[in-house]
Structure formats: C-alpha cells, structure tokens
Design an enzyme around this catalytic site. Structure first.
Site, PDB file in Angstrom:
ATOM      1  N   HIS A   1      -6.232  -7.381  -0.326  1.00 50.64           N
ATOM      2  CA  HIS A   1      -6.440  -5.959  -0.638  1.00 50.64           C
ATOM      3  C   HIS A   1      -5.606  -5.565  -1.849  1.00 50.64           C
ATOM      4  CE1 HIS A   1      -7.050  -6.586   3.726  1.00 50.64           C
ATOM      5  NE2 HIS A   1      -8.147  -5.885   3.480  1.00 50.64           N
TER       6      HIS A   1
ATOM      7  N   ASP B   1      -2.492 -10.409  -2.269  1.00 50.17           N
ATOM      8  CA  ASP B   1      -3.113 -10.025  -1.000  1.00 50.17           C
ATOM      9  C   ASP B   1      -4.620  -9.799  -1.216  1.00 50.17           C
ATOM     10  OD1 ASP B   1      -2.015  -8.750   1.823  1.00 50.17           O
ATOM     11  OD2 ASP B   1      -3.869  -7.788   1.158  1.00 50.17           O
TER      12      ASP B   1
ATOM     13  N   HIS C   1       0.825  -1.228   0.000  1.00 47.78           N
ATOM     14  CA  HIS C   1       0.000   0.000   0.000  1.00 47.78           C
ATOM     15  C   HIS C   1       0.858   1.276   0.000  1.00 47.78           C
ATOM     16  CE1 HIS C   1      -3.485  -2.452   0.437  1.00 47.78           C
ATOM     17  NE2 HIS C   1      -3.209  -2.848   1.664  1.00 47.78           N
TER      18      HIS C   1
ATOM     19  N   ASP D   1      -4.296 -13.034   3.611  1.00 48.72           N
ATOM     20  CA  ASP D   1      -5.554 -12.618   4.223  1.00 48.72           C
ATOM     21  C   ASP D   1      -6.732 -12.965   3.310  1.00 48.72           C
ATOM     22  OD1 ASP D   1      -4.530 -10.737   2.478  1.00 48.72           O
ATOM     23  OD2 ASP D   1      -4.793  -9.017   3.820  1.00 48.72           O
TER      24      ASP D   1
HETATM   25 ZN   LIG Z   1      -4.289  -7.288   2.944  1.00 50.37          ZN
END
Ligand SMILES: [Zn+2]
Length: 336
Positions: free
Chosen positions: A192, A190, A156, A279
């Site tokens: 996200h 991931d 990120h 995740d």
């Molecule tokens: Zn994540």
C-alpha cells in the site's frame, strides 16, 4: 545484522475494523506477525537482537499533532475497550479550539480501522522508539545497516491524520531524527502506498521519498500514490511513486526498483530508510503482487548495493506462515 525489538508489542491486539461495507472484519495486524518474524530470525545466528531504548516524548510529539489526542484517549479507555473515531468533519467544518474528548477523533483520523485501546499509546510510542533506536545507531556510526521490528506500522500516519493500522509514523520519526546529520531518502516497499510518509516530506527538499505499491485507483489508500505526485513547492522532484497493477511479478517489480535506485543514486542521501512491507507476497491475505519468498533477497540487494547507511523499518506483511522468511531473505541482502 542488528534486530531492534521492543517489549510490549503483544499488548496491541485490537480485534475489529470497519471497512468496505456493513460488515466488521478481523484486523489482520496481530502480535502473531511479530512472533513469526522473530522466530525465523532467532534461528539464524547472523541476527543479533537488541531491545529498543526509551526516547523523550518530544521526538514523537513534535511531528504528530494528534500525539496528545492518542495519549489522552488511550488513558481514558478501560481494559478491553476499543474506540473507533466515526465522525469525520472534513474541510470547512467549524473546529473547536479545545479538543479533549475521544469523540473528536475524526479530526485526527482517516478511517475506522485504527482503533484506540488502553495500550495503543504505549505500543505506538515504543514502535517509534524502535525506529529511533536504529536511527541513533546509524547517526552515531555504531551500525551501518539496522532492522527495526516496528509494530504497529507507521507509513499511513501523516502530519495531519493517522489511520490504516498506523498511529505514529516510525520512518518519518527516524528521518526527522537523522536530518540534522544529513539528507535522507525513504523508500516504501509496502503493498500500500506510504501516504503518511509522502505527506510528511512533500515540501521538504532534504528528504527524498519514493514508494512502490499497488495502483491506488484500485487499492487502499485510494487518494494518494499516483505517479504525478512529485512533491510540492521547493521540493518538486523529491517524491517518486511507482503504482503497479495487482499480481505484478518480480521482473516488472525490479524495473520499478531500478528506477528508484537511480533516483536515490542521483540524490546522494546521507541515510536511507526502507519502510519494508511484505504484503506484496503472493500469499498475503491483504496484498497481492506475485512476489515469492525468495524474491525479497534480490529486491534487498538492489538497495544494499547503494551502500548507504540504512535503517529498515517493518511495515505490513500479514501471512504469518511466510512473513518471517520474507523478512529474513530481505535482510540477508544487507549482510556484508
Ligand atoms: Zn500494506
């Protein structure tokens, strides 16, 4: 397989995050995650642990404009203090020429879940050095598949701002290091979207980026990760997003993997970097695809069969009871 670890991850243990309303929540990114992964891998003789080496600061500083901000702010913190940027000026603000106070952090940060503590700079730098150590092994033909046990995560953190538990982008730092030796593909697995990684290379033709993640219209990071983000300018066509619904099962997930594998095959990169988050597991407290512990072998196999020198960088994965086995299954797919 070589597992690159570092020495100071446990010093990074911020407690609170401010997100989704008035409550402060416990940060799930704890040193326990790394301990859980190490415990499982240490029990298997196929994994050999190597300590990350130090790299000159410039490898990280040259691509992260907020490098000095994080370094100085960390140095100004007392033990136990956590600093949260909480003023985000946005576009059109009159920005000062000299930014030398922690209070200016909102220029460099997207959120209030990524605090700076006294040790943040040291551990974030060491996390990037973990990825760099792996990249160096690939570049020098010492290894063909390497796992960098990075923490904090990196995907990120972008070329303008950091956030989302991430300070420096480990995969992007490794890619920059490898670029003089050949083209790079980065796949982000991931839960996200890897918004920082995408932004780093969205105008760079020599890096292909792809991400499989939860639909950002309902999940962090919300403002990036849609299917129509395909790269910009001369690099149009070198970014590929696969947003999927919550609770996606392996069958559908593997279809997205297959589409990305085909694109990588066509691109023919000299190096592959996998930003591997777990995740996506069915029992993850933050994520939420319906992937099972044993599914990660099959996912890993699809990328392993590309037979490209591969660096796997650890990203998310917050269930300490399962993350170790998930990582192990994924990595075993890369064993020859
Ligand atoms: Zn994540």
């Amino acid at each position: 397989m070589i597992v690159i670890e570092k020495y100071n991850d446990s010093l990074h243990n911020p407690y609170w995050k401010f997100q989704l309303g008035p409550e402060a929540y416990e940060i799930k990114d704890t040193p326990m995650r790394v301990e859980a992964i190490k415990k499982v891998l240490r029990e298997d003789k196929r994994f050999k642990f190597v300590t990350a080496r130090e790299f000159p600061e410039r490898y990280i500083a040259k691509i992260h404009p907020y490098h000095d901000y994080i370094k100085k702010t960390a140095a100004s913190m007392k033990e136990g203090e956590e600093f949260y940027p909480d003023l985000f000026p946005g576009e059109g603000a009159h920005l000062p020429k000299v930014v030398d106070s922690p209070l200016w952090g909102g220029i460099w940060c997207t959120d209030a879940v990524t605090p700076i503590t006294q040790k943040t700079y040291d551990v974030a730098r060491a996390s990037a050095e973990t990825a760099l150590t792996g990249a160096e092994m690939l570049r020098d033909h010492k290894q063909n598949r390497v796992y960098a046990l990075c923490r904090p995560s990196g995907h990120h953190a972008g070329p303008r701002v950091f956030g989302g538990y991430c300070y420096f982008n480990n995969a992007a730092t490794a890619a920059e290091y490898l670029l003089p030796s050949g083209t790079v593909a980065i796949v982000d697995l991931d839960f996200h979207h890897g918004n920082g990684t995408q932004e780093f290379f969205q105008e760079v033709k020599s890096v292909f980026t792809a991400s499989i993640h939860c639909d950002p219209s309902i999940e962090y990071p919300y403002f990036w990760g849609y299917a129509d983000e395909k790269g910009k300018g001369q690099a149009v066509g070198t970014n590929h997003n696969e947003p999927l619904p919550k609770k996606t099962e392996l069958h559908e997930y593997l279809k997205a993997v297959g589409r990305i594998v085909e694109k990588i095959r066509a691109y023919q990169p000299a190096f592959l970097i996998i930003a591997a988050g777990f995740d996506t597991h069915e029992d993850d407290p933050i994520g939420g695809f319906n992937l099972h512990t044993h599914d990660y072998f099959e996912i890993g196999k699809a990328f392993s069969l590309l037979n490209i020198p591969t660096l796997i960088c650890q990203e998310g994965g917050y269930n300490t009871a399962t993350v170790g086995e998930c990582v192990k299954n994924f990595l075993l797919a890369f064993e020859k």
